[in-house]
Design a protein around this motif. Sequence first.
Motif, mmCIF file in Angstrom:
data_model
loop_
_atom_site.group_PDB
_atom_site.id
_atom_site.type_symbol
_atom_site.label_atom_id
_atom_site.label_comp_id
_atom_site.label_asym_id
_atom_site.label_seq_id
_atom_site.Cartn_x
_atom_site.Cartn_y
_atom_site.Cartn_z
ATOM 1 N N PRO A 1 0.823 -1.214 0.000
ATOM 2 C CA PRO A 1 0.000 0.000 0.000
ATOM 3 C C PRO A 1 0.855 1.261 0.000
ATOM 4 N N ARG A 2 0.467 2.207 -0.830
ATOM 5 C CA ARG A 2 1.175 3.479 -0.960
ATOM 6 C C ARG A 2 0.660 4.421 0.122
ATOM 7 N N VAL A 3 1.549 4.824 1.015
ATOM 8 C CA VAL A 3 1.156 5.516 2.242
ATOM 9 C C VAL A 3 1.715 6.934 2.286
ATOM 10 N N TYR A 4 0.839 7.886 2.626
ATOM 11 C CA TYR A 4 1.303 9.221 3.014
ATOM 12 C C TYR A 4 1.188 9.313 4.531
ATOM 13 N N PHE A 5 2.312 9.547 5.180
ATOM 14 C CA PHE A 5 2.387 9.614 6.633
ATOM 15 C C PHE A 5 2.645 11.063 7.023
ATOM 16 N N GLU A 6 1.754 11.628 7.854
ATOM 17 C CA GLU A 6 1.915 13.023 8.275
ATOM 18 C C GLU A 6 2.000 13.083 9.791
#
Length: 403
Positions: A239-244
């Motif tokens: 899964p392609r994840v954006y972590f903020e």
Amino acid sequence: MRNKFRLLGMAIMCIILVLAAASSSAIASELQVPGDRNGDHIVSEDELAAAKEDQKSSKISSDEFMQIELIHDKYPIEVTDSTGSEITVYKPLKRIVVFNNQVSEVMQILNATDRIIGVAVSLKKDPLIAPEVKSLPDVGEVTEPDLEEVIKLDPDAVFDYSNTIFTKNETFKKLKASNPDLVVFRVDLFRPESYVEEVEKLARILDKDEEAKDYIGFYQGVLNQIQEKTGGVPEEKRPRVYFEHSGEFGTAANGSGYHSDIVMAGGNNVFASLSAEYPTIDQETILQANPEIIVKLYGHGSSTSSGGYINDDTSEMEKVRETVIDRPGGKDIDAVKNGRIYVLYGPLIDGARHIIGVSYLAKIFYPDQLADFDPEEVHQKYLDFVGYEYDLSEHKAFVVPEL
């Protein structure tokens, strides 16, 4: 005549200064190791036998002999800390000042907090740290240590970060000048890739190897469970994840602890290749990356008033989630379209306890493959290791939406 008296006075003063310096140096460098008779800081077989005779003739107590026997059996202990410095410990460390909050937490896991005599101020804000540790004298912050307080406490060791972002070599030069025999031991314990090795080093220098084995077995067992279910997933299907993190549009790239957490949980960090470890991006960049999953951290800083260990109110976490969804163009992002935006209580993934956060991330990334994997069980087990009484079956304000 006046010149003769002046010269005589100067000579006497020089002698006094030399004698004082020699005396001071002798006191400062005199490492007292119980049972050591020849001054090499090691208790030999002959010295142990002599101590046994002293015990029989009541010159020393049974407890004193047991201490000498322990030193003979287990010391010296040699460890290389995370700065590459060779550390030699000749006797049990009993008076430790701790600047590294992660070290304090792991010492709690290892049942070694009775040796701590002073801690960094920031540690006292952490709910998982035992009250008896929080009540100890504070020694300033890691970036601004109160050296006078440290020296006054007369420690036999100081534990700190190896990362120079937090600490400066100049600090330790001053401490060593005050006591050349002071043990200065530096590890980080917030980088997942070196975590187990650093726990082992800390346990070694504290003679807590058995306690560490139990905890490391738990830690590696959790990672093995995740790896067994997700390790075979090809890179292109992760899964392609954006972590903020807590700051708006602040993310994590390769080299950061958060990036390592994402990888350990089986995710593909869409901003791994950015040059800075913790870059700040913008909404347009997120739209272009089009992540499948967005994870936003919540709960860092003194302004946090709900969620996590504070109370069971998740309303603020839900507002944070809606804010991420409502950003311009947000409804065109796959993560928003599929409802895969999560808000995670940030302190779960920081530092020594990152195994908790990794467990929640893995469940977020692979809900089907990890259907039988429960991050709450991992969370509860970690709290049990730390000794924090908290029943997660009754408190669930750590991730929104609930998994």
